[in-house]
Design an enzyme around this catalytic site. Sequence first.
Site, short mmCIF file in Angstrom:
data_model
loop_
_atom_site.label_atom_id
_atom_site.label_comp_id
_atom_site.label_asym_id
_atom_site.label_seq_id
_atom_site.Cartn_x
_atom_site.Cartn_y
_atom_site.Cartn_z
N HIS A 43 -10.76 -28.50 33.32
CA HIS A 43 -10.45 -28.97 31.97
C HIS A 43 -10.36 -30.50 31.96
O HIS A 43 -10.91 -31.16 31.06
CB HIS A 43 -9.09 -28.41 31.50
CG HIS A 43 -9.12 -26.98 31.07
ND1 HIS A 43 -9.49 -25.95 31.89
CD2 HIS A 43 -8.81 -26.40 29.88
CE1 HIS A 43 -9.40 -24.80 31.25
NE2 HIS A 43 -8.99 -25.05 30.01
N ASP A 63 1.54 1.58 -7.56
CA ASP A 63 0.61 2.48 -6.87
C ASP A 63 -0.72 2.59 -7.59
O ASP A 63 -1.76 2.75 -6.94
CB ASP A 63 1.22 3.88 -6.76
CG ASP A 63 2.12 4.04 -5.55
OD1 ASP A 63 2.16 3.12 -4.71
OD2 ASP A 63 2.78 5.09 -5.45
N HIS A 101 4.59 12.39 -1.76
CA HIS A 101 3.44 11.95 -0.96
C HIS A 101 3.22 12.84 0.25
O HIS A 101 2.09 13.14 0.62
CB HIS A 101 3.65 10.51 -0.49
CG HIS A 101 3.02 9.48 -1.40
ND1 HIS A 101 1.69 9.21 -1.41
CD2 HIS A 101 3.58 8.66 -2.32
CE1 HIS A 101 1.42 8.27 -2.30
NE2 HIS A 101 2.55 7.91 -2.87
N GLU A 153 8.77 -0.05 2.68
CA GLU A 153 7.51 -0.33 1.99
C GLU A 153 7.74 -0.67 0.51
O GLU A 153 7.31 -1.71 0.01
CB GLU A 153 6.60 0.90 2.12
CG GLU A 153 5.28 0.79 1.38
CD GLU A 153 4.50 2.09 1.44
OE1 GLU A 153 3.29 2.03 1.16
OE2 GLU A 153 5.08 3.15 1.74
N HIS A 154 8.36 0.24 -0.21
CA HIS A 154 8.66 0.03 -1.63
C HIS A 154 10.17 -0.14 -1.79
O HIS A 154 10.93 0.69 -1.30
CB HIS A 154 8.24 1.24 -2.48
CG HIS A 154 6.83 1.67 -2.28
ND1 HIS A 154 6.49 2.81 -1.58
CD2 HIS A 154 5.66 1.12 -2.69
CE1 HIS A 154 5.18 2.96 -1.57
NE2 HIS A 154 4.65 1.93 -2.23
N GLN A 174 8.09 9.58 -5.19
CA GLN A 174 7.40 9.08 -4.01
C GLN A 174 7.49 10.05 -2.85
O GLN A 174 6.61 10.10 -2.00
CB GLN A 174 7.97 7.72 -3.61
CG GLN A 174 7.70 6.62 -4.62
CD GLN A 174 6.23 6.44 -4.91
OE1 GLN A 174 5.77 6.65 -6.04
NE2 GLN A 174 5.46 6.03 -3.92
#
Length: 426
Positions: free
Chosen positions: A411, A351, A252, A317-318, A249
Amino acid sequence: MKVIKAGKTQEEVTQNDQKTAKIVAEAIADVESRGDAAVREMSEKFDKWSPASFRLSEEEIQDIVAQVSDDVIEDIKFAQKNIREFAEAQLASLHDVEVENIPGIILGHKNIPVDSVGCYIPGGRYPMVASAHMSVLTAKVAGVKRVIASTPPINGEIPKATVAAMHLAGADEIYLLGGIQALAAMAIGTETIEGVDMIVGPGNMFVAEAKRQLFGRVGIDLFAGPTETLVVADETADAEMIATDLLGQGEHGPTSPGALITTSEKLANETLEEIQRQLKTLPTADVASVSWEDYGQVYVVDSIEEARVEADKLAYEHVEILTENPDYFLENMTNYGCLFLGPETNVAYGDKVIGTNHTLPTKGAARYTGGLWVGKFIKTVTYQKVTTPEASAEIGEVAARLCQLENFAGHAEQALLRVRRYGNKE
Protein backbone atom coordinates in the site's frame (compact mmCIF):
# COMPACT_ATOMS: atom_id res chain seq x y z
CA MET A 1 -44.63 -2.43 34.23
CA LYS A 2 -47.42 -4.92 34.87
CA VAL A 3 -47.85 -7.87 32.51
CA ILE A 4 -51.54 -8.58 31.93
CA LYS A 5 -50.98 -11.09 29.10
CA ALA A 6 -47.76 -12.62 27.73
CA GLY A 7 -47.12 -14.40 24.43
CA LYS A 8 -44.87 -17.30 23.50
CA THR A 9 -41.33 -17.36 24.85
CA GLN A 10 -38.33 -16.57 22.65
CA GLU A 11 -37.21 -20.20 23.00
CA GLU A 12 -40.47 -21.47 21.49
CA VAL A 13 -40.22 -18.98 18.62
CA THR A 14 -36.61 -20.01 17.91
CA GLN A 15 -37.55 -23.71 17.67
CA ASN A 16 -40.13 -22.91 14.98
CA ASP A 17 -37.56 -20.81 13.10
CA GLN A 18 -35.06 -23.68 13.04
CA LYS A 19 -37.56 -26.08 11.46
CA THR A 20 -38.40 -23.54 8.78
CA ALA A 21 -34.71 -22.88 8.05
CA LYS A 22 -34.06 -26.57 7.31
CA ILE A 23 -36.96 -26.84 4.85
CA VAL A 24 -35.89 -23.68 3.03
CA ALA A 25 -32.22 -24.66 2.79
CA GLU A 26 -33.12 -27.97 1.14
CA ALA A 27 -35.43 -26.26 -1.35
CA ILE A 28 -32.85 -23.64 -2.34
CA ALA A 29 -30.19 -26.32 -2.83
CA ASP A 30 -32.59 -28.23 -5.07
CA VAL A 31 -33.23 -25.19 -7.28
CA GLU A 32 -29.51 -24.50 -7.40
CA SER A 33 -28.72 -28.02 -8.64
CA ARG A 34 -31.74 -28.78 -10.86
CA GLY A 35 -33.06 -25.37 -11.94
CA ASP A 36 -36.42 -25.35 -13.73
CA ALA A 37 -37.13 -29.00 -12.94
CA ALA A 38 -36.96 -28.35 -9.20
CA VAL A 39 -39.04 -25.18 -9.52
CA ARG A 40 -41.73 -27.04 -11.45
CA GLU A 41 -41.85 -29.92 -8.98
CA MET A 42 -42.30 -27.56 -6.05
CA SER A 43 -44.95 -25.56 -7.88
CA GLU A 44 -46.86 -28.76 -8.63
CA LYS A 45 -46.51 -29.96 -5.04
CA PHE A 46 -47.43 -26.76 -3.20
CA ASP A 47 -49.62 -24.87 -5.68
CA LYS A 48 -50.79 -27.64 -8.04
CA TRP A 49 -49.61 -25.39 -10.85
CA SER A 50 -47.53 -26.46 -13.83
CA PRO A 51 -48.22 -24.34 -16.94
CA ALA A 52 -46.19 -24.50 -20.13
CA SER A 53 -44.50 -21.29 -19.01
CA PHE A 54 -44.58 -19.65 -15.59
CA ARG A 55 -44.05 -16.29 -17.28
CA LEU A 56 -47.17 -14.58 -18.60
CA SER A 57 -46.98 -13.34 -22.18
CA GLU A 58 -47.97 -9.78 -23.04
CA GLU A 59 -51.15 -11.10 -24.66
CA GLU A 60 -52.04 -13.08 -21.53
CA ILE A 61 -51.45 -10.05 -19.34
CA GLN A 62 -53.69 -7.84 -21.48
CA ASP A 63 -56.42 -10.50 -21.44
CA ILE A 64 -56.24 -10.86 -17.65
CA VAL A 65 -56.31 -7.09 -17.04
CA ALA A 66 -59.33 -6.77 -19.33
CA GLN A 67 -61.23 -9.16 -17.04
CA VAL A 68 -60.75 -6.97 -13.96
CA SER A 69 -63.67 -4.64 -13.23
CA ASP A 70 -63.33 -0.92 -13.86
CA ASP A 71 -63.96 -0.18 -10.16
CA VAL A 72 -61.06 -2.39 -9.08
CA ILE A 73 -58.77 -0.86 -11.71
CA GLU A 74 -59.66 2.63 -10.48
CA ASP A 75 -58.99 1.67 -6.86
CA ILE A 76 -55.62 0.21 -7.83
CA LYS A 77 -54.76 3.39 -9.74
CA PHE A 78 -55.80 5.54 -6.75
CA ALA A 79 -53.51 3.61 -4.41
CA GLN A 80 -50.65 3.64 -6.93
CA LYS A 81 -50.97 7.41 -7.40
CA ASN A 82 -50.49 7.95 -3.65
CA ILE A 83 -47.57 5.50 -3.45
CA ARG A 84 -45.91 6.91 -6.58
CA GLU A 85 -46.14 10.51 -5.38
CA PHE A 86 -44.66 9.70 -1.96
CA ALA A 87 -41.88 7.62 -3.57
CA GLU A 88 -41.10 10.48 -5.98
CA ALA A 89 -40.85 12.87 -3.03
CA GLN A 90 -38.45 10.46 -1.33
CA LEU A 91 -36.36 10.20 -4.52
CA ALA A 92 -36.16 13.98 -4.72
CA SER A 93 -34.55 14.04 -1.28
CA LEU A 94 -31.54 12.05 -2.54
CA HIS A 95 -28.72 14.10 -4.01
CA ASP A 96 -25.34 13.38 -5.55
CA VAL A 97 -22.42 15.00 -3.71
CA GLU A 98 -19.08 16.38 -4.90
CA VAL A 99 -16.59 18.35 -2.82
CA GLU A 100 -13.00 19.57 -3.22
CA ASN A 101 -11.84 19.20 0.37
CA ILE A 102 -8.17 19.84 -0.47
CA PRO A 103 -7.11 21.84 -3.54
CA GLY A 104 -6.77 19.36 -6.39
CA ILE A 105 -8.60 16.50 -4.61
CA ILE A 106 -12.23 15.86 -5.51
CA LEU A 107 -14.45 13.42 -3.59
CA GLY A 108 -18.01 12.52 -4.42
CA HIS A 109 -20.85 10.08 -4.29
CA LYS A 110 -23.43 9.10 -6.87
CA ASN A 111 -26.82 7.47 -6.39
CA ILE A 112 -27.19 4.62 -8.90
CA PRO A 113 -30.27 2.36 -9.15
CA VAL A 114 -29.80 -1.40 -8.91
CA ASP A 115 -29.90 -2.98 -12.40
CA SER A 116 -32.52 -5.69 -11.77
CA VAL A 117 -34.98 -6.53 -9.01
CA GLY A 118 -37.35 -9.43 -8.34
CA CYS A 119 -40.54 -8.57 -6.45
CA TYR A 120 -42.51 -11.23 -4.60
CA ILE A 121 -46.24 -10.61 -4.22
CA PRO A 122 -47.84 -12.97 -1.64
CA GLY A 123 -50.95 -14.94 -2.52
CA GLY A 124 -52.62 -17.87 -0.80
CA ARG A 125 -55.49 -16.99 1.51
CA TYR A 126 -54.73 -13.29 1.12
CA PRO A 127 -53.81 -12.19 -2.43
CA MET A 128 -51.83 -9.09 -1.44
CA VAL A 129 -52.53 -6.84 -4.39
CA ALA A 130 -51.00 -3.89 -2.54
CA SER A 131 -47.57 -5.52 -2.46
CA ALA A 132 -47.34 -4.96 -6.21
CA HIS A 133 -47.60 -1.21 -5.67
CA MET A 134 -45.16 -1.23 -2.78
CA SER A 135 -42.39 -3.14 -4.54
CA VAL A 136 -42.73 -2.93 -8.33
CA LEU A 137 -43.85 0.70 -8.42
CA THR A 138 -41.25 1.87 -5.89
CA ALA A 139 -38.46 0.12 -7.81
CA LYS A 140 -39.57 1.75 -11.04
CA VAL A 141 -39.67 5.21 -9.44
CA ALA A 142 -36.11 4.55 -8.19
CA GLY A 143 -35.02 3.93 -11.80
CA VAL A 144 -34.48 0.14 -11.79
CA LYS A 145 -34.21 -0.97 -15.44
CA ARG A 146 -35.57 -4.54 -15.10
CA VAL A 147 -38.24 -5.28 -12.52
CA ILE A 148 -39.75 -8.77 -12.52
CA ALA A 149 -42.65 -9.81 -10.32
CA SER A 150 -43.90 -13.17 -9.15
CA THR A 151 -47.09 -14.24 -7.39
CA PRO A 152 -48.58 -17.68 -6.76
CA PRO A 153 -51.79 -18.97 -8.32
CA ILE A 154 -54.67 -19.32 -5.85
CA ASN A 155 -56.32 -22.74 -5.89
CA GLY A 156 -55.25 -23.20 -9.49
CA GLU A 157 -56.63 -19.82 -10.55
CA ILE A 158 -54.85 -16.71 -11.78
CA PRO A 159 -55.14 -13.80 -9.27
CA LYS A 160 -56.36 -11.31 -11.86
CA ALA A 161 -56.35 -8.18 -9.70
CA THR A 162 -52.78 -8.88 -8.56
CA VAL A 163 -51.61 -9.33 -12.15
CA ALA A 164 -53.36 -6.08 -13.08
CA ALA A 165 -51.61 -4.27 -10.22
CA MET A 166 -48.21 -5.69 -11.27
CA HIS A 167 -48.80 -4.58 -14.84
CA LEU A 168 -50.04 -1.09 -13.92
CA ALA A 169 -47.08 -0.68 -11.56
CA GLY A 170 -44.70 -1.27 -14.47
CA ALA A 171 -43.43 -4.85 -14.09
CA ASP A 172 -41.25 -5.87 -17.05
CA GLU A 173 -41.89 -9.60 -16.55
CA ILE A 174 -44.72 -11.30 -14.62
CA TYR A 175 -44.51 -14.88 -13.35
CA LEU A 176 -47.18 -17.06 -11.73
CA LEU A 177 -44.96 -18.79 -9.23
CA GLY A 178 -45.05 -18.90 -5.44
CA GLY A 179 -43.13 -19.52 -2.27
CA ILE A 180 -39.54 -20.63 -1.83
CA GLN A 181 -39.32 -21.73 -5.46
CA ALA A 182 -40.16 -18.22 -6.71
CA LEU A 183 -37.57 -16.52 -4.49
CA ALA A 184 -34.89 -19.08 -5.36
CA ALA A 185 -35.60 -18.91 -9.09
CA MET A 186 -35.40 -15.11 -9.15
CA ALA A 187 -32.26 -14.98 -7.01
CA ILE A 188 -30.32 -17.88 -8.51
CA GLY A 189 -31.72 -17.91 -12.03
CA THR A 190 -32.83 -20.96 -14.02
CA GLU A 191 -32.89 -22.01 -17.64
CA THR A 192 -35.98 -19.86 -18.25
CA ILE A 193 -35.78 -17.19 -15.56
CA GLU A 194 -32.88 -14.75 -15.68
CA GLY A 195 -31.62 -14.03 -12.17
CA VAL A 196 -31.80 -10.60 -10.56
CA ASP A 197 -29.53 -8.52 -8.34
CA MET A 198 -32.03 -7.99 -5.53
CA ILE A 199 -35.25 -9.58 -4.22
CA VAL A 200 -37.91 -7.77 -2.23
CA GLY A 201 -41.39 -8.19 -0.84
CA PRO A 202 -43.23 -9.69 2.14
CA GLY A 203 -44.43 -13.26 2.57
CA ASN A 204 -44.97 -16.10 5.00
CA MET A 205 -42.29 -17.62 7.23
CA PHE A 206 -40.86 -19.68 4.35
CA VAL A 207 -40.56 -16.66 2.05
CA ALA A 208 -38.93 -14.63 4.82
CA GLU A 209 -36.46 -17.42 5.56
CA ALA A 210 -35.69 -17.85 1.85
CA LYS A 211 -34.77 -14.18 1.64
CA ARG A 212 -32.54 -14.54 4.69
CA GLN A 213 -30.68 -17.50 3.20
CA LEU A 214 -30.36 -15.93 -0.25
CA PHE A 215 -29.02 -12.65 1.13
CA GLY A 216 -25.43 -12.21 0.05
CA ARG A 217 -25.71 -13.72 -3.39
CA VAL A 218 -28.40 -11.08 -3.97
CA GLY A 219 -29.49 -8.01 -2.04
CA ILE A 220 -32.78 -7.92 -0.18
CA ASP A 221 -35.01 -5.15 1.10
CA LEU A 222 -34.95 -6.32 4.74
CA PHE A 223 -35.53 -9.35 6.93
CA ALA A 224 -39.30 -9.48 7.31
CA GLY A 225 -41.01 -11.93 9.63
CA PRO A 226 -44.65 -12.20 10.70
CA THR A 227 -46.63 -8.97 10.90
CA GLU A 228 -46.30 -7.15 14.24
CA THR A 229 -48.72 -4.56 15.63
CA LEU A 230 -48.40 -2.50 18.78
CA VAL A 231 -51.04 -0.14 20.12
CA VAL A 232 -49.96 2.45 22.67
CA ALA A 233 -53.00 3.89 24.44
CA ASP A 234 -54.00 6.07 27.38
CA GLU A 235 -57.38 6.58 29.05
CA THR A 236 -58.62 8.65 26.06
CA ALA A 237 -58.69 5.52 23.84
CA ASP A 238 -61.49 2.98 23.62
CA ALA A 239 -61.39 -0.81 23.77
CA GLU A 240 -63.43 -1.37 20.61
CA MET A 241 -60.92 0.47 18.43
CA ILE A 242 -57.90 -1.18 20.05
CA ALA A 243 -59.38 -4.67 19.71
CA THR A 244 -60.41 -4.04 16.11
CA ASP A 245 -56.98 -2.78 15.12
CA LEU A 246 -55.08 -5.59 16.86
CA LEU A 247 -57.26 -8.38 15.47
CA GLY A 248 -57.30 -6.71 12.06
CA GLN A 249 -53.55 -7.32 11.82
CA GLY A 250 -53.56 -10.61 13.71
CA GLU A 251 -55.47 -12.17 10.81
CA HIS A 252 -52.26 -12.02 8.74
CA GLY A 253 -51.12 -15.33 10.20
CA PRO A 254 -51.09 -17.51 13.31
CA THR A 255 -47.66 -16.23 14.35
CA SER A 256 -48.39 -12.50 14.06
CA PRO A 257 -47.71 -10.74 17.37
CA GLY A 258 -50.08 -8.07 18.65
CA ALA A 259 -49.41 -5.97 21.74
CA LEU A 260 -51.03 -3.27 23.83
CA ILE A 261 -49.13 -0.92 26.11
CA THR A 262 -51.42 1.30 28.13
CA THR A 263 -51.42 3.59 31.13
CA SER A 264 -54.92 2.36 32.06
CA GLU A 265 -55.43 -1.06 33.63
CA LYS A 266 -59.18 -0.57 33.18
CA LEU A 267 -58.69 -0.12 29.43
CA ALA A 268 -56.41 -3.18 29.31
CA ASN A 269 -59.07 -5.42 30.84
CA GLU A 270 -61.83 -3.93 28.67
CA THR A 271 -59.71 -4.61 25.58
CA LEU A 272 -59.22 -8.26 26.56
CA GLU A 273 -63.00 -8.64 26.90
CA GLU A 274 -63.64 -6.82 23.63
CA ILE A 275 -61.18 -9.04 21.75
CA GLN A 276 -63.04 -12.15 22.87
CA ARG A 277 -66.35 -10.57 21.85
CA GLN A 278 -65.11 -9.64 18.36
CA LEU A 279 -63.54 -13.07 17.80
CA LYS A 280 -67.05 -14.56 17.92
CA THR A 281 -68.02 -12.77 14.70
CA LEU A 282 -64.75 -11.97 12.89
CA PRO A 283 -64.66 -13.95 9.60
CA THR A 284 -60.93 -14.56 9.98
CA ALA A 285 -61.14 -15.55 13.65
CA ASP A 286 -59.69 -18.98 12.89
CA VAL A 287 -56.33 -17.27 12.30
CA ALA A 288 -56.64 -14.15 14.46
CA SER A 289 -57.64 -16.12 17.54
CA VAL A 290 -54.51 -18.27 17.32
CA SER A 291 -52.18 -15.31 16.82
CA TRP A 292 -53.75 -13.50 19.76
CA GLU A 293 -53.74 -16.53 22.05
CA ASP A 294 -50.13 -17.46 21.27
CA TYR A 295 -48.52 -14.09 20.60
CA GLY A 296 -50.80 -11.43 22.11
CA GLN A 297 -49.36 -9.25 24.86
CA VAL A 298 -50.86 -6.63 27.19
CA TYR A 299 -48.82 -4.37 29.48
CA VAL A 300 -49.83 -1.64 31.91
CA VAL A 301 -47.31 1.14 32.59
CA ASP A 302 -47.25 4.09 34.97
CA SER A 303 -46.71 6.91 32.48
CA ILE A 304 -46.58 7.90 28.82
CA GLU A 305 -42.81 8.19 29.16
CA GLU A 306 -42.59 4.57 30.34
CA ALA A 307 -44.89 3.55 27.48
CA ARG A 308 -42.43 5.11 25.03
CA VAL A 309 -39.49 3.30 26.61
CA GLU A 310 -41.23 -0.08 26.47
CA ALA A 311 -42.45 0.54 22.91
CA ASP A 312 -38.88 1.25 21.80
CA LYS A 313 -37.75 -2.00 23.42
CA LEU A 314 -40.32 -3.98 21.40
CA ALA A 315 -39.28 -2.17 18.17
CA TYR A 316 -42.42 -3.37 16.38
CA GLU A 317 -43.25 -3.12 12.71
CA HIS A 318 -46.50 -1.17 13.09
CA VAL A 319 -47.02 1.17 16.05
CA GLU A 320 -50.41 2.79 16.46
CA ILE A 321 -50.62 5.70 18.91
CA LEU A 322 -54.00 6.27 20.58
CA THR A 323 -53.09 8.86 23.19
CA GLU A 324 -54.03 12.44 23.99
CA ASN A 325 -50.79 13.71 22.41
CA PRO A 326 -49.67 11.32 19.63
CA ASP A 327 -46.95 13.70 18.46
CA TYR A 328 -44.99 12.99 21.64
CA PHE A 329 -44.16 9.59 20.14
CA LEU A 330 -43.31 11.08 16.73
CA GLU A 331 -40.86 13.41 18.45
CA ASN A 332 -39.35 10.91 20.90
CA MET A 333 -39.76 7.32 19.73
CA THR A 334 -36.87 5.82 17.74
CA ASN A 335 -37.56 2.13 17.06
CA TYR A 336 -40.51 1.37 14.76
CA GLY A 337 -41.28 0.43 11.18
CA CYS A 338 -44.11 2.91 10.70
CA LEU A 339 -46.07 5.13 13.10
CA PHE A 340 -49.83 5.58 12.88
CA LEU A 341 -50.69 8.70 14.83
CA GLY A 342 -54.15 9.24 16.28
CA PRO A 343 -57.49 7.44 16.06
CA GLU A 344 -58.29 8.76 12.57
CA THR A 345 -55.62 6.56 10.98
CA ASN A 346 -54.82 2.85 11.26
CA VAL A 347 -52.44 0.18 9.98
CA ALA A 348 -54.77 -0.91 7.17
CA TYR A 349 -54.45 2.53 5.56
CA GLY A 350 -50.68 2.12 5.41
CA ASP A 351 -50.98 -1.49 4.26
CA LYS A 352 -53.14 -0.72 1.26
CA VAL A 353 -53.56 2.81 0.04
CA ILE A 354 -52.34 5.90 1.89
CA GLY A 355 -48.91 6.11 0.23
CA THR A 356 -46.29 4.88 2.71
CA ASN A 357 -44.72 1.49 2.07
CA HIS A 358 -46.03 -1.60 3.85
CA THR A 359 -42.85 -3.70 3.63
CA LEU A 360 -41.43 -2.96 7.07
CA PRO A 361 -38.88 -4.33 9.57
CA THR A 362 -39.91 -7.01 12.07
CA LYS A 363 -38.28 -9.09 14.82
CA GLY A 364 -36.49 -6.09 16.29
CA ALA A 365 -34.94 -4.98 12.99
CA ALA A 366 -36.54 -1.55 13.47
CA ARG A 367 -33.65 -0.89 15.86
CA TYR A 368 -31.32 -0.52 12.86
CA THR A 369 -33.35 -0.13 9.66
CA GLY A 370 -36.47 1.41 8.24
CA GLY A 371 -38.82 -0.14 5.69
CA LEU A 372 -38.79 -0.40 1.92
CA TRP A 373 -38.46 2.90 0.05
CA VAL A 374 -36.85 4.17 -3.14
CA GLY A 375 -33.50 4.41 -1.36
CA LYS A 376 -33.40 0.62 -0.88
CA PHE A 377 -33.18 0.24 -4.66
CA ILE A 378 -30.34 2.75 -4.97
CA LYS A 379 -26.64 2.23 -4.36
CA THR A 380 -24.78 5.25 -3.02
CA VAL A 381 -21.30 4.77 -4.47
CA THR A 382 -18.23 6.93 -4.00
CA TYR A 383 -15.48 8.18 -6.29
CA GLN A 384 -12.29 10.22 -6.03
CA LYS A 385 -10.26 12.24 -8.47
CA VAL A 386 -6.87 13.92 -7.94
CA THR A 387 -6.51 16.69 -10.50
CA THR A 388 -2.94 17.96 -9.95
CA PRO A 389 0.47 16.29 -9.48
CA GLU A 390 1.11 18.50 -6.44
CA ALA A 391 -2.01 17.27 -4.67
CA SER A 392 -1.10 13.64 -5.40
CA ALA A 393 2.37 14.06 -3.93
CA GLU A 394 1.03 15.90 -0.88
CA ILE A 395 -1.58 13.29 -0.02
CA GLY A 396 0.86 10.50 -0.95
CA GLU A 397 3.35 11.40 1.75
CA VAL A 398 0.71 11.13 4.49
CA ALA A 399 -0.81 8.01 2.94
CA ALA A 400 2.60 6.28 2.82
CA ARG A 401 3.28 6.97 6.49
CA LEU A 402 -0.15 5.67 7.53
CA CYS A 403 0.29 2.53 5.40
CA GLN A 404 3.72 1.87 6.96
CA LEU A 405 2.19 2.35 10.41
CA GLU A 406 -0.06 -0.63 9.60
CA ASN A 407 2.79 -2.66 8.00
CA PHE A 408 1.19 -2.48 4.54
CA ALA A 409 4.35 -2.16 2.45
CA GLY A 410 2.58 -2.62 -0.89
CA HIS A 411 0.00 0.00 0.00
CA ALA A 412 2.77 2.40 0.97
CA GLU A 413 4.58 1.81 -2.34
CA GLN A 414 1.46 2.87 -4.28
CA ALA A 415 1.65 6.22 -2.52
CA LEU A 416 5.45 6.55 -2.67
CA LEU A 417 5.47 5.94 -6.43
CA ARG A 418 3.31 9.08 -6.83
CA VAL A 419 5.50 11.02 -4.40
CA ARG A 420 8.62 10.18 -6.45
CA ARG A 421 6.92 10.84 -9.75
CA TYR A 422 4.97 13.96 -8.91
CA GLY A 423 6.84 15.44 -5.90
CA ASN A 424 9.31 18.26 -5.74
CA LYS A 425 12.42 17.15 -7.68
CA GLU A 426 14.71 19.81 -6.31
